[in-house]
Design an enzyme around this catalytic site. Sequence first.
Site, PDB file in Angstrom:
ATOM      1  CB  SER A 253      -0.890   0.007   1.247  1.00 40.22           C
ATOM      2  OG  SER A 253      -1.511   1.270   1.415  1.00 40.22           O
TER       3      SER A 253
ATOM      4  CE  LYS B 163      -1.798  -4.171   2.896  1.00 39.21           C
ATOM      5  NZ  LYS B 163      -2.102  -5.337   2.040  1.00 39.21           N
TER       6      LYS B 163
ATOM      7  CE1 TYR C 264      -4.157  -2.174   5.200  1.00 42.93           C
ATOM      8  CE2 TYR C 264      -2.966  -0.185   4.584  1.00 42.93           C
ATOM      9  CZ  TYR C 264      -3.682  -1.306   4.228  1.00 42.93           C
ATOM     10  OH  TYR C 264      -3.910  -1.562   2.901  1.00 42.93           O
TER      11      TYR C 264
ATOM     12  CE1 TYR D 236      -5.770   5.227   3.797  1.00 43.18           C
ATOM     13  CE2 TYR D 236      -8.036   4.435   3.855  1.00 43.18           C
ATOM     14  CZ  TYR D 236      -6.684   4.185   3.753  1.00 43.18           C
ATOM     15  OH  TYR D 236      -6.245   2.887   3.604  1.00 43.18           O
TER      16      TYR D 236
END
Length: 262
Positions: A147, A164, A160, A205
């Site tokens: 990501s 990634k 998270y 976000y």
Amino acid sequence: MISTTQQGRFVGKAAVVTGGSRGIGAAVARRLAAEGAAVAIGYRGNQEAADALVAELAAMGGQAIAVQADVADPGQTAALIERTVVEFGHLDVVASCAGVEHFGALETITPADFDRVFTVNTRGQLFTVQHAVPHLPAGGRIVLTSSVSASKAVFHHALYAASKAAVESMVLNLSAELGTRGIAINAIAPGGTNTDMAAENAQRYVHPDLAGTQEPARLLGTRYALRRLAEPEEVAAGYAFLASEDAAYMTGRTLRLDGGAF
């Protein structure tokens, strides 16, 4: 029927797509099938969506199966790979698209959160590779999913993002080992993509100071040079590139598909 011009790159190839019943994974399955691959669609729980996708691909003239497999359980991943090989006779391409999202302030992260996120996003991808490699020939292709969050700060997204970032390191280091077998491994790092997962998390976000100032998807779009989120089909094109002979001399790398994020 799938046209001859669409079939080119993956005719005679067999592929497995984890997380293939929805979002980017489903778009990858469609793209590989459209170019001629027989596709095994791995899914965790949404059998209806997986079966519908198999029917869709069959109606296009493609060959596909749906196999329930939670990548959090390496045994289920192994069974998915084995079923693919039994069904199609071989395996050439692995697209690892299964993943889970997480947002949370530092003080709220629990060991259970850590285990859930890393078990799927990192460990799940590692063992997908481990179980697939014995079946892949020289020239086999593996595409994992990272990501842009791995290299871009997002508020309350540390867990998270770390899961990634580990994937990108995994790809880099495994490339040397798998290169001795003629197998290429790379990753895609998508930016904001127009999926149901993105819709569920779009507001998160956005930095809290900007929350409520605009519709989240529109506000996120201002952070990309192309002024919009990606469509899943556009991201799937990147997976197809890395899975094809067009990327024959590319391995150990993470390809950012972020619409010029800034």
